[in-house]
Each structure stands twice: as C-alpha cells, then as structure tokens.
Scaffold this active site. Sequence first.
Site, PDB file in Angstrom:
ATOM      1  N   HIS A 159       2.692 -20.958  59.291  1.00 33.86           N
ATOM      2  CA  HIS A 159       3.147 -19.619  58.897  1.00 33.86           C
ATOM      3  C   HIS A 159       1.996 -18.609  58.871  1.00 33.86           C
ATOM      4  O   HIS A 159       1.944 -17.731  57.998  1.00 33.86           O
ATOM      5  CB  HIS A 159       3.857 -19.654  57.537  1.00 33.86           C
TER       6      HIS A 159
ATOM      7  N   ASN B 137      13.361 -20.443  54.984  1.00 35.99           N
ATOM      8  CA  ASN B 137      13.283 -20.151  56.417  1.00 35.99           C
ATOM      9  C   ASN B 137      14.542 -19.400  56.836  1.00 35.99           C
ATOM     10  O   ASN B 137      15.472 -19.229  56.030  1.00 35.99           O
ATOM     11  CB  ASN B 137      13.196 -21.458  57.213  1.00 35.99           C
TER      12      ASN B 137
END
Length: 488
Positions: free
Chosen positions: A55, A128
């Site tokens: 990420h 997510n």
Amino acid sequence: MTNKTNLTTSWGAPVGDNQNSITAGQRGPVLIQDVHLLEKLAHFNRERVPERVVHAKGAGAFGTFEVTNDLSKYTKAKLFNGVGKKTDLFIRFSTVAGELGSADTVRDPRGFAVKFYTEEGNYDIVGNNTPVFFIRDAIKFPDFIHTQKRDPRTHLKNPTAVWDFWSHSPESLHQVTILMSDRGIPATLRHTHGFGSHTFKWVNDEGQGVWVKYHFKTEQGIKNLDVNLAAKLAGENPDYHTEDLFNAIEKGDFPAWKLYVQIMPLEDADTYRFDPFDVTKVWSQKDYPLIELGRMELNRNPENYFAEVEQATFSPGTFVPGIEASPDKMLQGRLFAYGDAHRYRVGSNHNQLPVNRPKVEANNYQRDGFMRADDNGKGSVYYEPNSFDGPTETAENKTTPFEVTGQVAQVGHNSDDHYTQAGDLYRLLSEEEKTRLVETIVGAMKPVELEEIKLRQIGHFYKADPEYGTRVAEGLGLAVPEEARSIK
Ligand code: NDP
C-alpha cells in the site's frame, strides 16, 4: 506587498546567504564551517521515511461521517449512535503492490482505510475495495506479498510466482476472480466500493454482542476502466486516480459513500454454512441483508501530502468501546502487523502526529521514544497503579468475555470449500463480463513458465464453475486436468 518572512536555519537563526556556500577564496574549496550548508544537505538526505512495504502508493482526503440510522441497540460506539451524529474522518486509498511512484491504473485491490476521529478516541476501518482477501491466515502474508513484488534476480514482476502461489493457495480463488473481473481496475477512487472485509464484534450498552461486516457503497456508482485505456493512462499519467480525487474535492464535487452493515447473531457463527471468520468468504446478503448506518463524504484535501498522507498510520486494532476483534486469523495477524509497520516506518510516537492524533486527550503512561513531540507527560506520575492522581482504567470498557474451545494446534480452517463463492460470483456476471474476465486471466497466465502451474490453476477455476475452468483452459490451449473433472 506580501509580509516577508526571514529565512532561518532549523534552529531559528537568520540565514545570510542561501545561494553561495562559504569557500576559501572565490574558487573554493568549501569550508566545513558552513553549518547552514551542512544542515541543508544532511536534512535533504533524510527527507524519505521508508515507504510502506504494501500500500505504498496512496491518496488521502478528509471528510465527515453522518449517522443516518441509529444502531445503538447493537453497538455502544458513540460515533454510530444517534441519527445526525457527525464525526470527522481521514481516508487513504492505495494500490497494494506497486512502489510509491507506481501507476494508479493497475489491476490491484485498492486499500480503503478510514480513520474516524471520535469523541472516544480514534476508530480505524482498514479495508479494501473488495469484500474478501487472497489468504485467510496472516502467516502466509509475507510469502504472498513476495509474489506480488519484484523478482529478486530480474527485479521484474514475476507472473510465474504469482500463479504458483495462488494455485497452491486455492483459498485465493474468490479474490482472484474479483481482481481479474472488470472491478479490478476502478475508473477512479470515487467509483469503487469499500469493505471492512473482516468480521468484527459490536457490543451494546448491555454487553450483548453481534458479529458485523462493513460495506461502503459508492454514491458515484461503480465504474471501471477498460484495460487498454488503463494501460495508456498508466504511461501518460501514472497519478491519474490521485489527480482525479484531488480535483473533484478541490472543485466541490464531494464524493460520498453510504455505509451499510451486515449483522450476525453471535450464535449463528457456529452453524452458518461458511465460516464467518474466514476472510476469503462473504456473508450472503440474502442471509444477512445490508442495514444502512450512515454516509461518508470527502470534502477537504490535505494541505501537505507528506505530513498528512505519507505519515498517516492506520491499524485495524485502533478500536473504540463497543467495537472489538473477531477470531478471524487474518485480522488477528493484522492487529500486530499494522501498528508494528508504523512504529518502524514513522516511529513509536506516530499517534502524536497531527493526522493521527485523536481529538480527545490521550492519557497513559507511555513515555519517551524517538521524536516525542508533546510535553511527554511533564512531571506527572509515570507508572500505574499509583497513589497519586494518574489516569485509571474504566471497568465498563473491558473487552467482553467469550468462550473458546478446542486444542492449541496448527489446524487450519475447517473448510476447504474455496469454490462455491468464486463460482457464485462468476455466475452473476453478464456474458460480456465473463468474456472479459476469462480474457484477462488468460492474458495474465500466458507468461507462466511451468505448465503444471497453469493446469493446477485451471483445476481451481473448473471446480468453481466447469464453464469458467473450460474457457480459461481453452484460452491457454490446454485441457482441464482429469483430477478436477472427477471431483465436480
Ligand atoms: P447478492 O446477489 O445478494 O449480492 C451480490 C453482490 O455482488 C452485490 O453486493 C453486488 O454489489 C456484487 N456484485 C455484482 N456484480 C459484481 C461484480 N461484477 N463484481 C463484484 N461484485 C459484484 O448475493 P450474495 O450476497 O449471496 O453473494 C453472491 C456473490 O456475490 C458472492 O459469492 C460474492 O462473490 C459476490 N459479492 C458478495 C458480497 C457480499 O457481501 N455478500 C459483496 C460483493 C460481492 P453491487 O451492488 O455493487 O453490484
């Protein structure tokens, strides 16, 4: 006429010359006594903190959450209590595998991490844009991510490693199907849903619990990028999603999501047809329908990317009273890994930075550490229990007790059904969506070096749905393995 500010060193002294180093004569050499030069170069060398291992590439925004349906019968968490209740928040979207400067429009899940600055401390939902995940035990995470990153020898992405790992980890099939579907490349960060993904526990004022899952549904509607356009954009404007989010907010076109929850009575967990703590599975919405909870609007851009986006630290363990962990093994691993990543990346006092600091006072006995930027508790009592007036625990905020059974062992999950829900998803796609899904998978699997990996993975697709497996096999010019046919 603007107000002129004097240029100073980091210790506040005025700088007389910011253009010319101090030299011995006009030619030099440069003198070490030029401490302004030394400080300037040395600080520049230290401008980066380690990027996140996963990420790394992200975009953030501030916003507001408003309760539209009171669910206080299920949770005492104040941010979710009372219609009209508003809570400030910060969100960070991200891709997973790429580095900090990588392209936005790649096929990848998108991180969807929300920090609510509540009156009872911060609450983070670190999810997510997909409701499930590739693996369901954190012990597999470093191996999985190695396959998503660069090959140690070539420094290139390695499709053989990717499909080798997935084909050996069939619990990934559901998430792989979502990733390879049209939703694997959202048109913008505004046009995708968000999910808490894990199951959590909500507890009400009476101490009664329920299991809960979060769904943020985009009010902009789902929109995805055509693969060719996505590839073109990745070259022409690698920051396409970041730019879109910034510009939308800057011009007052505030993106919004409705937050829904699914609620499961605690006792259902023992009898539900899927393990509700297995993050590779969803709870069918026919069994546990979505219940509206509130609305999230993003309405303010960060003033400084590094201070507010790069230094933002989220953890799925950042809970407030009324919200607790579930036994989900992937969640349990993340409860450690996220805080640990931030202690390494940003420092043990990361929660003192403005973007992470709770709106309420943090009162505890943590002291010292790198970059302690507040008054470090001044002269207050620094241990507990104590006979002075230091902060004390509040028994009503104890974690609710729950029963556990079974042996201490490394036993895995109790279900090997990796196929039903992946197949359900395949079957709900339109004919055009199915065709694009198969084309994408075939394109992604073609470079895999070993035929045995392709055959193993085709077997998984076949077990999800015979048509799905057959079409992938045909695309790759292979036959569905006999072993997979005989099981179905
Ligand atoms: P439902 O028919 O009640 O729900 C189907 C869900 O699938 C909806 O949330 C819908 O979201 C979503 N969906 C529709 N098209 C796609 C797509 N192309 N890609 C991804 N998601 C899509 O059925 P169930 O709850 O019984 O679930 C059936 C299957 O749907 C599951 O196996 C799972 O793969 C998938 N799914 C389920 C979710 C859940 O929480 N139960 C959430 C997301 C997907 P939307 O309204 O945005 O179209």
